[in-house]
Design a protein around this motif. Structure first.
Motif, PDB file in Angstrom:
ATOM      1  N   LYS A   1      33.518  -1.515  13.690  1.00 55.57           N
ATOM      2  CA  LYS A   1      33.762   0.356  13.765  1.00 55.57           C
ATOM      3  C   LYS A   1      32.480   0.593  13.183  1.00 55.57           C
ATOM      4  CE  LYS A   1      37.022   2.811  11.138  1.00 55.57           C
ATOM      5  NZ  LYS A   1      38.298   2.221  10.586  1.00 55.57           N
TER       6      LYS A   1
ATOM      7  N   HIS B   1      36.500   8.272  14.964  1.00 53.50           N
ATOM      8  CA  HIS B   1      35.772   6.767  15.165  1.00 53.50           C
ATOM      9  C   HIS B   1      35.207   6.029  16.611  1.00 53.50           C
ATOM     10  CE1 HIS B   1      35.441   5.664  11.307  1.00 53.50           C
ATOM     11  NE2 HIS B   1      36.256   6.090  10.772  1.00 53.50           N
TER      12      HIS B   1
ATOM     13  N   ASP C   1      29.985   4.884  12.786  1.00 53.40           N
ATOM     14  CA  ASP C   1      30.399   6.177  12.689  1.00 53.40           C
ATOM     15  C   ASP C   1      31.916   6.934  12.847  1.00 53.40           C
ATOM     16  OD1 ASP C   1      27.511   6.107  11.911  1.00 53.40           O
ATOM     17  OD2 ASP C   1      27.041   6.172  14.287  1.00 53.40           O
ATOM     18  N   ALA C   2      32.106   7.788  11.840  1.00 54.60           N
ATOM     19  CA  ALA C   2      33.037   8.666  11.705  1.00 54.60           C
ATOM     20  C   ALA C   2      32.633   9.761  12.083  1.00 54.60           C
ATOM     21  CB  ALA C   2      33.852   8.776  10.352  1.00 54.60           C
TER      22      ALA C   2
END
Length: 297
Positions: free
Chosen positions: A72, A86, A74-75
């Protein structure tokens, strides 16, 4: 990686059926001797849309790809469209990045929330938790199966008035929203987005002009464009049919980072190019399925 390969193959096979532009573009590239076969195209990323409600949304959907070794990253937050997102980095460069967005349902008017949740409340536990993620056929079936009952056209139209994203998800569910052709590794004359867009125009592929035909990151290193979503026949509750936005194709050019400009072209790898995404670009890419674009075709 066999399971991941099969899941991606399942997604792409159904996606191609819904989006004729995919084969139209691939066949034209083959005809022009740019590629030998479709699998020569590098897939920059694939994208999914979800509802941000209990048991669903990013928190549920991401489990599939995290299981396959994705990480996971960057948002992103899209204030006007009321979305969170994301992106996920693949286990190696053979695989596409993943971009998952979700509608922030709780910020909408009560009437809209009520419509959405009348469908999503049918999902009473996280459906991904019930899957054997090592069984590709099971995952493939899940990604192309109904999560809730078929919506009514009336509910779809009400959602369209407030959020075209919400309307898209309530009907299309987890269908692949788009895949993305990486242009920077193609032959000269096709390896910049400007040149590639010219090629698309010549073969009569319609591009979205939301945010301009080319969306460019502030650093100038990520350039993106996208087709206008192709219409697909949707059958709503009670057998009512209507053509609605389906999926589309995106195109990306990732330029070499300044610190690697000295490298010869044959030494350039994915890690040497601009990584990640750009919220302003993505914000306009979402509009490829919007009426404002589809009405232009």
């Amino acid at each position: 990686m066999k399971t991941l390969n099969k899941v991606l193959e399942g997604l792409m096979s159904r996606y191609q059926e819904r989006v004729p532009d995919v084969l139209k573009i691939s066949n034209a590239l083959i005809k022009n001797n740019v590629i030998k076969e479709q699998k020569d195209i590098e897939n920059d990323h694939i994208a999914f849309r979800t509802m941000g409600v209990k048991n669903l949304g990013i928190a549920s959907f991401e489990k599939i790809f995290l299981h396959y070794g994705y990480t996971k990253e960057d948002a992103y937050f899209f204030e006007k469209k009321k979305l969170n997102a994301h992106w996920y980095k693949p286990p190696n460069d053979k695989y596409p990045r993943i971009f998952i967005s979700e509608l922030i349902v709780d910020v909408f008017p009560d009437e809209i929330q009520k419509i959405i949740k009348s469908y999503t409340d049918e999902v009473t536990s996280d459906p991904v938790d019930q899957l054997n993620l090592d069984n590709a056929e099971e995952v493939d079936t899940f990604l192309h199966s109904a999560l809730w009952r078929v919506p009514t056209l009336e509910d779809y139209n009400k959602l369209m008035e407030i959020s075209e994203y919400a309307a898209w998800v309530i009907y299309n569910r987890y269908y692949l929203n788009h895949y993305t052709i990486t242009v920077n590794n193609l032959a000269k004359g096709y390896n910049t987005l400007e040149k590639f867009n010219d090629f698309l125009e010549k073969i009569d592929v319609k591009l979205s002009d939301a945010g301009g035909f080319i969306k460019k990151s502030p650093d100038g290193l990520l350039l993106q464009s996208a087709t206008i979503s192709q219409l697909c026949k949707a059958t709503f509750a009670n057998g009512v049919s209507k053509e609605i936005a389906g999926s589309y194709v995106e195109f990306a050019e990732r330029k070499v980072l300044p610190e690697f400009k000295h490298l010869p072209l044959d030494k350039i790898e994915r890690k040497h190019r601009r990584e990640g995404f750009e919220a302003a670009n993505a914000d306009k890419i979402f509009e490829s399925t919007f009426t404002s674009q589809i009405s232009k075709t």
